[in-house]
Write a protein that holds these residues in place. Structure first.
Motif, PDB file in Angstrom:
ATOM      1  N   CYS A 151       0.840  -1.210   0.000  1.00  0.00           N
ATOM      2  CA  CYS A 151       0.000   0.000   0.000  1.00  0.00           C
ATOM      3  C   CYS A 151       0.872   1.255   0.000  1.00  0.00           C
ATOM      4  CB  CYS A 151      -0.929   0.000   1.209  1.00  0.00           C
ATOM      5  SG  CYS A 151      -2.271  -1.214   1.126  1.00  0.00           S
ATOM      6  N   GLN A 152       1.950   1.236   0.774  1.00  0.00           N
ATOM      7  CA  GLN A 152       2.863   2.377   0.810  1.00  0.00           C
ATOM      8  C   GLN A 152       3.547   2.578  -0.551  1.00  0.00           C
ATOM      9  OE1 GLN A 152       3.598   4.610   3.306  1.00  0.00           O
ATOM     10  NE2 GLN A 152       2.164   3.724   4.778  1.00  0.00           N
ATOM     11  N   VAL A 153       3.941   1.479  -1.197  1.00  0.00           N
ATOM     12  CA  VAL A 153       4.595   1.557  -2.507  1.00  0.00           C
ATOM     13  C   VAL A 153       3.644   2.160  -3.544  1.00  0.00           C
ATOM     14  CG1 VAL A 153       5.532   0.199  -4.423  1.00  0.00           C
ATOM     15  CG2 VAL A 153       6.202  -0.328  -2.066  1.00  0.00           C
ATOM     16  N   ILE A 154       2.399   1.677  -3.549  1.00  0.00           N
ATOM     17  CA  ILE A 154       1.407   2.194  -4.507  1.00  0.00           C
ATOM     18  C   ILE A 154       1.111   3.657  -4.220  1.00  0.00           C
ATOM     19  CG2 ILE A 154      -0.984   1.983  -5.293  1.00  0.00           C
ATOM     20  CD1 ILE A 154      -0.745  -1.044  -4.674  1.00  0.00           C
ATOM     21  N   MET A 155       0.996   3.999  -2.938  1.00  0.00           N
ATOM     22  CA  MET A 155       0.744   5.388  -2.555  1.00  0.00           C
ATOM     23  C   MET A 155       1.839   6.313  -3.085  1.00  0.00           C
ATOM     24  SD  MET A 155       0.715   6.927   1.278  1.00  0.00           S
ATOM     25  CE  MET A 155       0.650   8.683   1.586  1.00  0.00           C
ATOM     26  N   LYS A 156       3.102   5.891  -2.941  1.00  0.00           N
ATOM     27  CA  LYS A 156       4.202   6.716  -3.420  1.00  0.00           C
ATOM     28  C   LYS A 156       4.173   6.853  -4.936  1.00  0.00           C
ATOM     29  CE  LYS A 156       9.103   7.681  -2.981  1.00  0.00           C
ATOM     30  NZ  LYS A 156      10.331   7.442  -2.218  1.00  0.00           N
ATOM     31  N   CYS A 214       1.554   6.849  -6.796  1.00  0.00           N
ATOM     32  CA  CYS A 214       0.417   7.710  -7.171  1.00  0.00           C
ATOM     33  C   CYS A 214       0.586   9.149  -6.696  1.00  0.00           C
ATOM     34  CB  CYS A 214      -0.879   7.137  -6.596  1.00  0.00           C
ATOM     35  SG  CYS A 214      -1.349   5.539  -7.267  1.00  0.00           S
ATOM     36  N   SER A 215       1.131   9.311  -5.496  1.00  0.00           N
ATOM     37  CA  SER A 215       1.154  10.633  -4.859  1.00  0.00           C
ATOM     38  C   SER A 215       2.528  11.277  -4.819  1.00  0.00           C
ATOM     39  CB  SER A 215       0.619  10.532  -3.425  1.00  0.00           C
ATOM     40  OG  SER A 215      -0.640   9.916  -3.393  1.00  0.00           O
ATOM     41  N   GLY A 216       3.585  10.490  -5.024  1.00  0.00           N
ATOM     42  CA  GLY A 216       4.936  11.041  -4.997  1.00  0.00           C
ATOM     43  C   GLY A 216       5.622  10.967  -3.656  1.00  0.00           C
ATOM     44  N   ILE A 217       4.939  10.400  -2.651  1.00  0.00           N
ATOM     45  CA  ILE A 217       5.543  10.321  -1.318  1.00  0.00           C
ATOM     46  C   ILE A 217       4.823   9.237  -0.523  1.00  0.00           C
ATOM     47  CG2 ILE A 217       4.015  12.009  -0.213  1.00  0.00           C
ATOM     48  CD1 ILE A 217       6.499  13.167   1.197  1.00  0.00           C
ATOM     49  N   ASP A 218       5.544   8.603   0.396  1.00  0.00           N
ATOM     50  CA  ASP A 218       4.919   7.651   1.313  1.00  0.00           C
ATOM     51  C   ASP A 218       5.215   8.093   2.746  1.00  0.00           C
ATOM     52  OD1 ASP A 218       7.573   6.982   1.748  1.00  0.00           O
ATOM     53  OD2 ASP A 218       7.468   5.061   0.706  1.00  0.00           O
ATOM     54  N   TYR A 219       4.755   7.319   3.720  1.00  0.00           N
ATOM     55  CA  TYR A 219       4.918   7.724   5.114  1.00  0.00           C
ATOM     56  C   TYR A 219       6.393   7.785   5.514  1.00  0.00           C
ATOM     57  CZ  TYR A 219      -0.079   7.449   6.335  1.00  0.00           C
ATOM     58  OH  TYR A 219      -1.424   7.678   6.438  1.00  0.00           O
ATOM     59  N   ASN A 263      -0.564   6.921  14.837  1.00  0.00           N
ATOM     60  CA  ASN A 263      -1.162   6.416  13.606  1.00  0.00           C
ATOM     61  C   ASN A 263      -0.825   4.934  13.412  1.00  0.00           C
ATOM     62  OD1 ASN A 263      -0.754   5.927  10.427  1.00  0.00           O
ATOM     63  ND2 ASN A 263      -2.371   7.439  10.741  1.00  0.00           N
ATOM     64  N   GLU A 264      -1.846   4.100  13.245  1.00  0.00           N
ATOM     65  CA  GLU A 264      -1.641   2.647  13.156  1.00  0.00           C
ATOM     66  C   GLU A 264      -0.824   2.259  11.925  1.00  0.00           C
ATOM     67  OE1 GLU A 264      -2.303   0.431  15.487  1.00  0.00           O
ATOM     68  OE2 GLU A 264      -3.009   2.110  16.717  1.00  0.00           O
ATOM     69  N   ASP A 265      -1.028   2.944  10.809  1.00  0.00           N
ATOM     70  CA  ASP A 265      -0.271   2.614   9.593  1.00  0.00           C
ATOM     71  C   ASP A 265       1.198   2.995   9.731  1.00  0.00           C
ATOM     72  OD1 ASP A 265      -2.316   1.515   7.729  1.00  0.00           O
ATOM     73  OD2 ASP A 265      -3.258   3.453   8.064  1.00  0.00           O
ATOM     74  N   PHE A 266       1.459   4.093  10.410  1.00  0.00           N
ATOM     75  CA  PHE A 266       2.858   4.464  10.646  1.00  0.00           C
ATOM     76  C   PHE A 266       3.524   3.469  11.589  1.00  0.00           C
ATOM     77  CE2 PHE A 266       6.271   6.799  12.821  1.00  0.00           C
ATOM     78  CZ  PHE A 266       7.002   7.226  11.723  1.00  0.00           C
ATOM     79  N   LYS A 267       2.798   2.991  12.591  1.00  0.00           N
ATOM     80  CA  LYS A 267       3.350   2.022  13.540  1.00  0.00           C
ATOM     81  C   LYS A 267       3.767   0.735  12.830  1.00  0.00           C
ATOM     82  CE  LYS A 267       0.540   3.507  17.511  1.00  0.00           C
ATOM     83  NZ  LYS A 267      -0.545   3.089  18.440  1.00  0.00           N
ATOM     84  N   ARG A 268       3.078   0.412  11.715  1.00  0.00           N
ATOM     85  CA  ARG A 268       3.368  -0.834  11.006  1.00  0.00           C
ATOM     86  C   ARG A 268       4.638  -0.756  10.166  1.00  0.00           C
ATOM     87  NH1 ARG A 268      -2.414  -0.563  10.088  1.00  0.00           N
ATOM     88  NH2 ARG A 268      -3.474  -2.167  11.340  1.00  0.00           N
ATOM     89  N   LEU A 269       5.173   0.444   9.941  1.00  0.00           N
ATOM     90  CA  LEU A 269       6.399   0.580   9.156  1.00  0.00           C
ATOM     91  C   LEU A 269       7.570  -0.060   9.903  1.00  0.00           C
ATOM     92  CD1 LEU A 269       6.228   4.289   7.905  1.00  0.00           C
ATOM     93  CD2 LEU A 269       5.374   2.229   6.757  1.00  0.00           C
ATOM     94  N   ASP A 270       8.563  -0.496   9.146  1.00  0.00           N
ATOM     95  CA  ASP A 270       9.794  -0.998   9.750  1.00  0.00           C
ATOM     96  C   ASP A 270      10.617   0.210  10.200  1.00  0.00           C
ATOM     97  OD1 ASP A 270      12.177  -2.099  10.463  1.00  0.00           O
ATOM     98  OD2 ASP A 270      12.555  -3.141   8.564  1.00  0.00           O
TER      99      ASP A 270
END
Length: 431
Positions: free
Chosen positions: A319-324, A326-331, A393-400
């Motif tokens: 999801c982070q890869v696709i977001m970047k 599409c949007s040019g940046i990820d978390y 943020n739960e999605d940020f917590k999931r990052l390595d």
């Protein structure tokens, strides 16, 4: 920024943005013709996220206003060709639609100018369509060309500060287009601010206050390509379009600078042969809007590929890869962005306190010195607030987190220590 402006906003967690109702039935924005202090601009336009227009007196000393413009006020093609000749430039075709934008090609600058001359001679028409040179990184391609100066009001620019540090990109653009060229309906990258100065020519802007774009979505949730299209009156396609306010319609003359706030969707027309300079920019006043935008973007991606959620161990990373893409940046990059902005301001405040600027990035010295220690402290408080949001943020917590350049808890403590130590040395809150 002066002490009063800092005191008025230093304790803000959520930026208090007033209602945009005043713009729902108005066709007027403030016109600034006299010198305005930075603190007043900050308080009256940046914080409340309201548009305004600066008169031509704010650009009258720019070299490009003299060198790129003929005595008749038209583009000086001869001078422009001397400067840029074979330079490859991005050119969009305003007569073609690709998704919700215009397809682009890259061509030599001289080829575009040859087209533009023919277009004018043929009564502003061409079998090639209406071509528009846009999103050209002229400042990056020609750093020695000091043809304009960013007004102080727009100088707290985290977006370009970050990309300048990485030396890979920027959000400073030149636009050149014939009469009739236009930009479809959109909001700016990362929901940033933008400022746009007409070097010559005139533009018409249609602006919608934040939230009004929701009424303009079709039955599939998509925004219109052309907000003036007759199809918006089709209630079967656009069921809520009649609930939207009328756009704020603004005519921008040669030399004037328009300030477009965060999240204001807009559509723009060149009423004459026009050259403009445009910057996208972010700072502590709208970083919360960017963060909300990123959360919305990730949520959209997650909904799109939700059916594969239980079949992929690395679904959240995808999801982070696709977001970047599409949007040019990820978390992760957003966290790196915050680290660089905070690091520069902590170095600046420590240099103010110690008198030693050896560890401080020189290219930022003039800007941060002009804005002053109060502004740096405000910036740090805004970064700290967003880091606190990231930690919840739960999605940020999931990052390595081992791969992140920003260790949020450590950075948060460093920011607090810096603000406390500089305050103790009377750089801040001084009477």
């Amino acid at each position: 920024m002066d002490r009063e402006a800092y005191r008025n906003c230093c304790s803000l967690v959520k930026i208090p943005r007033q209602s945009y109702e005043q713009f729902w039935s108005s066709h007027f924005v403030d016109y600034i013709d006299k010198e305005l202090s930075y603190s007043k601009f900050f308080k009256k336009y940046l914080l409340p996220n309201h548009p305004c227009m600066f008169s031509r007196r704010f650009t009258e000393d720019w070299k490009c206003r003299k060198q790129w413009v003929s005595e008749e006020g038209k583009p000086n093609f001869q001078k422009l060709l001397q400067e840029f000749d074979e330079t490859p430039v991005p050119v969009a075709n305003c007569n073609a639609k690709e998704y919700n934008a215009n397809p682009k090609q890259v061509m030599p600058f001289k080829e575009f100018i040859h087209y533009w001359k023919e277009y004018i001679q043929n009564g502003h028409s061409s079998p090639k369509g209406c071509l528009y040179l846009k999103d050209w990184h002229m400042s990056r391609d020609f750093p020695e060309h000091s043809v304009y100066t960013t007004p102080v009001y727009f100088s707290s620019d985290w977006l370009n500060e970050y990309w300048d540090t990485l030396e890979v990109d920027d959000y400073r653009f030149v636009y050149m287009g014939p009469k009739g060229s236009w930009t479809p309906f959109h909001a700016d990258v990362f929901r940033s601010y933008s400022w746009s100065a007409n070097i010559c020519g005139r533009k018409k802007w249609l602006l919608y206050p934040p939230g009004q774009e929701e009424f303009l979505r079709d039955t599939h949730g998509n925004l219109p390509y052309d907000v003036t299209s007759a199809e918006l009156r089709d209630r079967g396609l656009f069921p809520h379009s009649e609930e939207a306010c009328q756009p704020l319609e603004i005519i921008q003359e040669a030399g004037e600078i328009i300030f477009v706030p965060s999240g204001w969707h807009h559509q723009v027309y060149n009423l004459e042969d026009t050259i403009s300079i445009n910057h996208n920019w972010l700072n502590g006043c709208n970083i919360d809007i960017m963060w909300q935008f990123l959360q919305n973007e990730l949520s959209s991606v997650q909904k799109e590929i939700n059916e594969w959620r239980n079949t992929m161990d690395s679904w959240h990373q995808h999801c982070q890869v696709i977001m970047k893409a599409c949007s040019g940046i990820d978390y992760g990059e957003f966290a790196s962005f915050l680290k660089i902005i905070a690091g520069n301001r902590m170095a600046f405040l420590n240099a103010c306190s110690s008198g030693d600027s050896s560890d401080y990035p020189r290219h930022l010295s003039e800007i941060l010195t002009t804005l002053g220690p109060y502004h740096a402290a405000f910036d740090l408080q805004r970064v700290a607030h967003i880091i606190e949001c990231l930690l919840c943020n739960e999605d940020f917590k999931r990052l390595d987190h081992s791969t992140l350049t920003l260790q949020p808890e450590t950075m948060l403590q460093q920011i607090r220590d810096t603000i406390q130590s500089t305050r103790g040395q009377h750089l801040l809150y001084q009477e």
